[in-house]
Motif scaffolding. Structure first.
Motif, PDB file in Angstrom:
ATOM      1  N   LEU A 272     -28.678 -42.202  51.230  1.00  0.00           N
ATOM      2  CA  LEU A 272     -27.311 -41.788  51.164  1.00  0.00           C
ATOM      3  C   LEU A 272     -26.722 -41.702  49.715  1.00  0.00           C
ATOM      4  CD1 LEU A 272     -24.667 -41.771  52.908  1.00  0.00           C
ATOM      5  CD2 LEU A 272     -24.541 -44.173  52.501  1.00  0.00           C
ATOM      6  N   SER A 273     -26.057 -40.493  49.541  1.00  0.00           N
ATOM      7  CA  SER A 273     -25.287 -40.455  48.098  1.00  0.00           C
ATOM      8  C   SER A 273     -23.929 -40.887  48.337  1.00  0.00           C
ATOM      9  CB  SER A 273     -25.472 -39.133  47.733  1.00  0.00           C
ATOM     10  OG  SER A 273     -26.867 -38.631  47.433  1.00  0.00           O
ATOM     11  N   VAL A 274     -23.507 -41.732  47.373  1.00  0.00           N
ATOM     12  CA  VAL A 274     -22.092 -42.257  47.247  1.00  0.00           C
ATOM     13  C   VAL A 274     -21.523 -42.088  45.924  1.00  0.00           C
ATOM     14  CG1 VAL A 274     -20.520 -44.224  47.640  1.00  0.00           C
ATOM     15  CG2 VAL A 274     -22.580 -44.031  48.956  1.00  0.00           C
ATOM     16  N   ILE A 275     -20.549 -41.347  45.964  1.00  0.00           N
ATOM     17  CA  ILE A 275     -19.598 -41.033  44.851  1.00  0.00           C
ATOM     18  C   ILE A 275     -18.141 -41.595  45.113  1.00  0.00           C
ATOM     19  CG2 ILE A 275     -18.568 -38.909  45.309  1.00  0.00           C
ATOM     20  CD1 ILE A 275     -18.866 -38.256  42.453  1.00  0.00           C
ATOM     21  N   ALA A 276     -17.574 -42.075  44.050  1.00  0.00           N
ATOM     22  CA  ALA A 276     -16.381 -42.927  44.097  1.00  0.00           C
ATOM     23  C   ALA A 276     -15.431 -42.678  43.130  1.00  0.00           C
ATOM     24  CB  ALA A 276     -16.386 -44.403  44.396  1.00  0.00           C
ATOM     25  N   PHE A 277     -14.292 -43.473  42.978  1.00  0.00           N
ATOM     26  CA  PHE A 277     -13.331 -43.151  41.806  1.00  0.00           C
ATOM     27  C   PHE A 277     -12.812 -44.624  41.246  1.00  0.00           C
ATOM     28  CE2 PHE A 277     -12.967 -39.699  44.779  1.00  0.00           C
ATOM     29  CZ  PHE A 277     -12.233 -38.512  43.873  1.00  0.00           C
ATOM     30  N   ASN A 278     -12.232 -44.456  39.974  1.00  0.00           N
ATOM     31  CA  ASN A 278     -11.892 -45.610  39.053  1.00  0.00           C
ATOM     32  C   ASN A 278     -12.565 -45.998  37.957  1.00  0.00           C
ATOM     33  OD1 ASN A 278      -9.960 -45.591  40.730  1.00  0.00           O
ATOM     34  ND2 ASN A 278      -9.727 -47.314  41.821  1.00  0.00           N
ATOM     35  N   ASN A 279     -13.904 -45.961  38.197  1.00  0.00           N
ATOM     36  CA  ASN A 279     -14.906 -46.349  37.107  1.00  0.00           C
ATOM     37  C   ASN A 279     -14.733 -47.904  36.672  1.00  0.00           C
ATOM     38  OD1 ASN A 279     -17.285 -46.064  35.436  1.00  0.00           O
ATOM     39  ND2 ASN A 279     -15.876 -45.506  33.670  1.00  0.00           N
ATOM     40  N   SER A 280     -14.503 -48.865  37.804  1.00  0.00           N
ATOM     41  CA  SER A 280     -14.152 -49.929  37.721  1.00  0.00           C
ATOM     42  C   SER A 280     -15.323 -50.825  36.891  1.00  0.00           C
ATOM     43  CB  SER A 280     -13.721 -50.838  38.773  1.00  0.00           C
ATOM     44  OG  SER A 280     -14.602 -50.790  39.761  1.00  0.00           O
ATOM     45  N   ASN A 281     -15.403 -52.010  36.590  1.00  0.00           N
ATOM     46  CA  ASN A 281     -16.356 -52.861  36.173  1.00  0.00           C
ATOM     47  C   ASN A 281     -17.462 -53.161  37.025  1.00  0.00           C
ATOM     48  OD1 ASN A 281     -15.067 -53.247  33.437  1.00  0.00           O
ATOM     49  ND2 ASN A 281     -14.326 -55.232  34.163  1.00  0.00           N
ATOM     50  N   VAL A 282     -17.004 -53.122  38.295  1.00  0.00           N
ATOM     51  CA  VAL A 282     -18.096 -53.614  39.170  1.00  0.00           C
ATOM     52  C   VAL A 282     -19.184 -52.068  39.485  1.00  0.00           C
ATOM     53  CG1 VAL A 282     -16.964 -52.529  41.481  1.00  0.00           C
ATOM     54  CG2 VAL A 282     -18.388 -54.339  41.797  1.00  0.00           C
ATOM     55  N   SER A 283     -18.626 -50.754  39.087  1.00  0.00           N
ATOM     56  CA  SER A 283     -19.442 -49.663  39.292  1.00  0.00           C
ATOM     57  C   SER A 283     -20.760 -49.713  38.674  1.00  0.00           C
ATOM     58  CB  SER A 283     -18.479 -48.539  38.888  1.00  0.00           C
ATOM     59  OG  SER A 283     -18.252 -48.407  37.542  1.00  0.00           O
ATOM     60  N   GLU A 284     -20.614 -50.651  37.408  1.00  0.00           N
ATOM     61  CA  GLU A 284     -21.968 -50.524  36.531  1.00  0.00           C
ATOM     62  C   GLU A 284     -23.039 -51.578  37.017  1.00  0.00           C
ATOM     63  OE1 GLU A 284     -21.587 -49.772  32.180  1.00  0.00           O
ATOM     64  OE2 GLU A 284     -19.348 -50.627  32.506  1.00  0.00           O
ATOM     65  N   ILE A 285     -22.290 -52.662  37.497  1.00  0.00           N
ATOM     66  CA  ILE A 285     -23.163 -53.978  38.056  1.00  0.00           C
ATOM     67  C   ILE A 285     -23.849 -53.762  39.461  1.00  0.00           C
ATOM     68  CG2 ILE A 285     -22.361 -55.233  36.178  1.00  0.00           C
ATOM     69  CD1 ILE A 285     -20.408 -56.495  38.539  1.00  0.00           C
ATOM     70  N   CYS A 286     -23.265 -52.980  40.459  1.00  0.00           N
ATOM     71  CA  CYS A 286     -23.697 -53.097  41.796  1.00  0.00           C
ATOM     72  C   CYS A 286     -24.891 -52.448  41.644  1.00  0.00           C
ATOM     73  CB  CYS A 286     -22.786 -52.123  42.361  1.00  0.00           C
ATOM     74  SG  CYS A 286     -22.425 -50.560  42.255  1.00  0.00           S
ATOM     75  N   GLN A 287     -25.826 -52.626  42.648  1.00  0.00           N
ATOM     76  CA  GLN A 287     -26.931 -51.931  42.810  1.00  0.00           C
ATOM     77  C   GLN A 287     -27.262 -50.875  43.986  1.00  0.00           C
ATOM     78  OE1 GLN A 287     -29.762 -52.042  40.804  1.00  0.00           O
ATOM     79  NE2 GLN A 287     -28.204 -53.408  39.409  1.00  0.00           N
ATOM     80  N   PRO A 288     -27.438 -49.634  43.880  1.00  0.00           N
ATOM     81  CA  PRO A 288     -27.725 -49.340  42.382  1.00  0.00           C
ATOM     82  C   PRO A 288     -26.202 -48.923  41.656  1.00  0.00           C
ATOM     83  CG  PRO A 288     -27.616 -47.402  43.834  1.00  0.00           C
ATOM     84  CD  PRO A 288     -27.736 -48.579  45.034  1.00  0.00           C
ATOM     85  N   PRO A 289     -26.293 -48.767  40.319  1.00  0.00           N
ATOM     86  CA  PRO A 289     -25.078 -48.468  39.717  1.00  0.00           C
ATOM     87  C   PRO A 289     -24.449 -47.358  40.350  1.00  0.00           C
ATOM     88  CG  PRO A 289     -26.916 -49.149  38.143  1.00  0.00           C
ATOM     89  CD  PRO A 289     -27.263 -48.804  39.419  1.00  0.00           C
ATOM     90  N   LEU A 290     -23.103 -47.335  40.383  1.00  0.00           N
ATOM     91  CA  LEU A 290     -22.228 -46.516  41.235  1.00  0.00           C
ATOM     92  C   LEU A 290     -21.834 -45.254  40.287  1.00  0.00           C
ATOM     93  CD1 LEU A 290     -20.658 -45.581  43.786  1.00  0.00           C
ATOM     94  CD2 LEU A 290     -19.044 -46.941  42.824  1.00  0.00           C
ATOM     95  N   THR A 291     -22.093 -43.961  40.789  1.00  0.00           N
ATOM     96  CA  THR A 291     -21.562 -42.750  40.251  1.00  0.00           C
ATOM     97  C   THR A 291     -20.040 -42.601  40.615  1.00  0.00           C
ATOM     98  OG1 THR A 291     -23.544 -41.283  40.193  1.00  0.00           O
ATOM     99  CG2 THR A 291     -21.598 -40.196  40.135  1.00  0.00           C
ATOM    100  N   THR A 292     -19.385 -42.426  39.797  1.00  0.00           N
ATOM    101  CA  THR A 292     -17.764 -42.627  40.054  1.00  0.00           C
ATOM    102  C   THR A 292     -16.961 -41.536  39.073  1.00  0.00           C
ATOM    103  OG1 THR A 292     -16.042 -44.320  40.166  1.00  0.00           O
ATOM    104  CG2 THR A 292     -17.345 -44.442  38.586  1.00  0.00           C
ATOM    105  N   VAL A 293     -15.683 -41.364  39.402  1.00  0.00           N
ATOM    106  CA  VAL A 293     -14.694 -40.467  38.658  1.00  0.00           C
ATOM    107  C   VAL A 293     -13.983 -41.250  37.856  1.00  0.00           C
ATOM    108  CG1 VAL A 293     -12.999 -38.736  38.707  1.00  0.00           C
ATOM    109  CG2 VAL A 293     -14.716 -38.799  40.432  1.00  0.00           C
ATOM    110  N   ASP A 294     -14.045 -41.223  36.587  1.00  0.00           N
ATOM    111  CA  ASP A 294     -13.376 -42.016  35.670  1.00  0.00           C
ATOM    112  C   ASP A 294     -12.009 -41.521  35.551  1.00  0.00           C
ATOM    113  OD1 ASP A 294     -12.357 -43.597  33.538  1.00  0.00           O
ATOM    114  OD2 ASP A 294     -13.947 -43.469  32.278  1.00  0.00           O
ATOM    115  N   ILE A 295     -10.835 -42.364  35.979  1.00  0.00           N
ATOM    116  CA  ILE A 295      -9.519 -41.725  36.021  1.00  0.00           C
ATOM    117  C   ILE A 295      -8.839 -42.070  34.762  1.00  0.00           C
ATOM    118  CG2 ILE A 295      -9.462 -41.335  38.501  1.00  0.00           C
ATOM    119  CD1 ILE A 295      -7.713 -43.785  38.617  1.00  0.00           C
ATOM    120  N   ASN A 296      -9.545 -42.859  33.760  1.00  0.00           N
ATOM    121  CA  ASN A 296      -8.784 -43.349  32.664  1.00  0.00           C
ATOM    122  C   ASN A 296      -7.622 -44.317  32.934  1.00  0.00           C
ATOM    123  OD1 ASN A 296     -10.363 -42.009  30.548  1.00  0.00           O
ATOM    124  ND2 ASN A 296      -9.584 -40.158  31.690  1.00  0.00           N
ATOM    125  N   ILE A 297      -7.959 -45.170  33.699  1.00  0.00           N
ATOM    126  CA  ILE A 297      -6.899 -46.073  34.366  1.00  0.00           C
ATOM    127  C   ILE A 297      -6.062 -46.861  33.046  1.00  0.00           C
ATOM    128  CG2 ILE A 297      -6.288 -48.414  35.402  1.00  0.00           C
ATOM    129  CD1 ILE A 297      -8.772 -47.888  37.160  1.00  0.00           C
TER     130      ILE A 297
END
Length: 340
Positions: A272-297
């Motif tokens: 399963l592939s998962v992509i999300a939004f926000n690029n929060s701190n949790v996106s780097e430390i979850c397993q596997p690290p999360l591909t995400t859209v950085d919206i420059n909060i």
């Protein structure tokens, strides 16, 4: 701490003259102003926002409005980050922050109370809804505010800062399509949020461009509770013809998808592939690290605060619309489509 009276005595002027200097009055001579400022510096005086307000009829306070129940207001790290960046700008202008949280049915009452009591000079609204009562009310009384989000129906008559969320939704979905995925689900937040509808619109546009059928069973919207995110993820992933990829409205939803996938023995990044939004701190430390859209909060919050402070200091009205760019941050939660 020194008082206005002590400053007045040191500068050999009246307390009212000190107050006028603090308020930036142009009627005080340069010589007197210089003498007062030197006394302020010598005695280490820190102006009190409330005292200044008595002179210039301002509160020197900005309201940050979140239309959510207090117990659910900060589940999403978006709000922590955006408020931090707003505070940094507002404090530089020697303004204070008033955080206003409200249940949706009581928000107009709260806003009216804060406006009529003159406790705030303007608002930053942290979200925008399809028919937003906060925007409608503040617009109707010509009160100063800025929206983080596209103010549906008021795009040309309200100050606002946002991403191009239709394009962001399109880009996230296209990213999965280019990895070979055709069975792509969408998990959104509340359906009345403009950001939800815009990203969902981008998702649909991407499917349409590549000739991929839109499946209603692959589309879910939820409230702010983790439980509803988890339930939606289970319904999507427990189908006989389950999707191979999911576009999640934000990182918090993606984390719940990770948990459900694990319970179903699905490996994120492979099955399963998962992509999300926000690029929060949790996106780097979850397993596997999360591909995400950085919206420059942080940039969104800083620009919104700057726009409001400009509005509060200008005598003429100029409406500003600022679009902040986004970018996909590739990590390990997305892989090429697997044959089922």
């Amino acid at each position: 701490m020194a008082t206005i009276k002590e400053i007045a005595k040191e500068a050999n002027v009246s307390p009212s003259t000190v107050s006028r200097v603090l308020a930036g009055s142009s009627k005080i001579s340069p010589e007197t102003t210089k003498r007062v400022l030197e006394a302020i510096k010598k005695l280490g005086y820190v102006p009190n926002a409330n005292a200044k307000g008595l002179v210039v009829k301002k509160s020197f306070t900005v309201g940050v409005f979140v239309p959510r129940e207090p117990e659910n207001a900060f589940l999403n790290s978006f709000f922590d980050q955006v408020i931090t960046s707003i505070c940094a700008v507002v404090n530089n202008f020697e303004y204070d922050i008033l955080l206003a949280l409200s249940n949706p049915e009581k928000e107009r009452e709260l806003l009216k109370r804060l406006v009529e009591s003159k406790k705030v000079d303007g608002f930053v609204l942290l979200s925008s809804r399809e028919k937003d009562p906060a925007i409608e009310y503040l617009k109707s009384i010509d009160f100063k505010f800025v929206v983080i989000g596209r103010p549906n129906g008021f795009e040309n008559s309200v100050n606002w800062v946002d991403n191009d969320n239709v394009k962001a939704g399109f880009d996230a979905t296209e990213y999965l399509i280019r990895l070979g995925h055709k069975k792509i689900a969408f998990m959104g937040g509340p359906g009345d949020l403009v950001v939800t509808s815009d990203r969902f619109s981008g998702y649909k546009k991407a499917l349409e461009k590549y000739g991929i059928q839109l499946r209603s069973s692959y589309i879910k919207f939820a409230n702010y509770y983790k439980k509803s995110y988890r339930e939606n993820a289970y319904e999507i992933l427990n189908q006989d013809d389950r999707p191979t990829a999911i576009v999640c409205m934000d990182d918090l939803i993606a984390i719940e998808v990770f948990k459900v996938a694990e319970s179903l023995n699905l490996k994120v990044g492979k099955d399963l592939s998962v992509i999300a939004f926000n690029n929060s701190n949790v996106s780097e430390i979850c397993q596997p690290p999360l591909t995400t859209v950085d919206i420059n909060i942080l940039h969104l919050g800083r620009l919104a605060a700057e726009v409001l402070m400009m509005d509060l200091s200008e005598s003429t009205k100029t409406y500003r619309r600022i679009i902040v760019p986004h970018q996909i941050v590739e990590r390990d939660s997305c892989g090429k489509a697997q044959m089922l």
